[in-house]
Design an enzyme around this catalytic site. Structure first.
Site, mmCIF file in Angstrom:
data_model
loop_
_atom_site.group_PDB
_atom_site.id
_atom_site.type_symbol
_atom_site.label_atom_id
_atom_site.label_comp_id
_atom_site.label_asym_id
_atom_site.label_seq_id
_atom_site.Cartn_x
_atom_site.Cartn_y
_atom_site.Cartn_z
ATOM 1 N N LYS A 72 0.840 -1.200 0.000
ATOM 2 C CA LYS A 72 0.000 0.000 0.000
ATOM 3 C C LYS A 72 0.872 1.246 0.000
ATOM 4 O O LYS A 72 1.961 1.256 0.576
ATOM 5 C CB LYS A 72 -0.902 0.031 1.242
ATOM 6 C CG LYS A 72 -1.931 -1.077 1.272
ATOM 7 C CD LYS A 72 -2.775 -1.022 2.529
ATOM 8 C CE LYS A 72 -3.802 -2.147 2.551
ATOM 9 N NZ LYS A 72 -4.586 -2.143 3.786
ATOM 10 N N TYR A 132 -5.252 5.702 -0.717
ATOM 11 C CA TYR A 132 -4.145 4.761 -0.806
ATOM 12 C C TYR A 132 -4.258 3.858 -2.016
ATOM 13 O O TYR A 132 -5.333 3.486 -2.448
ATOM 14 C CB TYR A 132 -3.970 3.951 0.472
ATOM 15 C CG TYR A 132 -5.167 3.168 0.946
ATOM 16 C CD1 TYR A 132 -5.250 1.796 0.728
ATOM 17 C CD2 TYR A 132 -6.194 3.788 1.644
ATOM 18 C CE1 TYR A 132 -6.335 1.063 1.188
ATOM 19 C CE2 TYR A 132 -7.276 3.076 2.103
ATOM 20 C CZ TYR A 132 -7.346 1.707 1.870
ATOM 21 O OH TYR A 132 -8.422 0.993 2.308
ATOM 22 N N ASP A 170 -13.057 -4.735 13.483
ATOM 23 C CA ASP A 170 -11.871 -4.400 14.267
ATOM 24 C C ASP A 170 -12.064 -4.669 15.760
ATOM 25 O O ASP A 170 -11.123 -5.059 16.448
ATOM 26 C CB ASP A 170 -11.456 -2.954 14.018
ATOM 27 C CG ASP A 170 -10.937 -2.760 12.590
ATOM 28 O OD1 ASP A 170 -10.510 -3.750 11.964
ATOM 29 O OD2 ASP A 170 -10.969 -1.614 12.102
#
Length: 190
Positions: A72, A132, A170
């Site tokens: 990335k 990104y 997450d």
């Protein structure tokens, strides 16, 4: 473009030159030719853009396993964040170690993260936009995550007393101590 090494082999900070005047600035954020000349010849196939409205939004720590592992190149379009890379290459001398870099719209810095690293960020300003590039397409069957606050990683996310705003993915990610990496160290990275 200024290119700096970090404490993790292959993870680099790229700072493109800005040309400014009273109207603002112009910057060439990425050039295939310039990157190849610097030995950073990555075939980017996908651009992503995220918006995090709240300070304290944490996205990560994420990875894609082989055969769809991703490098990335991360930058901040608006706002500010702490961007983090963690080495998860079994056999690496820096396995489990991390680097954190402040990426802001003002400083223009970018973080290059090779495949074989966890990636995550925490927003330190409202309405933060993160852009990104990825070296492979999103593959849900290869998608994985590790808890951002795993004690053994000891990452300072720059949030102080601000509570982390997390997705369900997450919140439910495994602790790093319970994580088995699908990556092996295969020698020095550029």
């Amino acid at each position: 473009m200024q290119i700096e090494n970090t404490a993790l082999e292959g993870v680099k900070i790229l700072t493109p030159r800005r040309f400014g005047d009273d109207r603002g600035f112009f910057s060439e954020c990425w050039s295939k030719r310039a990157m190849a000349e610097a030995g950073l010849d990555v075939d980017w196939v996908q651009d992503n853009h995220s918006l995090s409205m709240q300070v304290g939004t944490v996205r990560g720590l994420h990875f894609q396993s082989p055969p769809h592992a991703q490098a990335k190149l991360v930058r901040c379009g608006q706002g500010a964040l702490i961007d983090v890379a963690v080495d998860i290459r079994n056999g690496s001398l820096t396995f489990g170690q991390s680097v954190s870099v402040a990426l802001t719209a003002e400083n223009g810095k970018q973080l290059l993260i090779p495949a074989g690293f966890l990636h995550g960020f925490a927003t330190t300003a409202p309405n933060t936009e993160v852009l990104y590039k990825c070296s492979d397409y999103y593959a849900p069957e290869c998608d994985g995550a590790v808890r951002f606050d795993s004690a053994s990683l000891n990452i300072d996310w720059g949030l102080g007393d601000i509570p982390a705003v997390l997705s369900d993915k997450d919140k439910n990610a495994p602790d790093f101590a319970d994580f088995e990496s699908p990556f092996d160290y295969e020698g020095p990275l550029t």
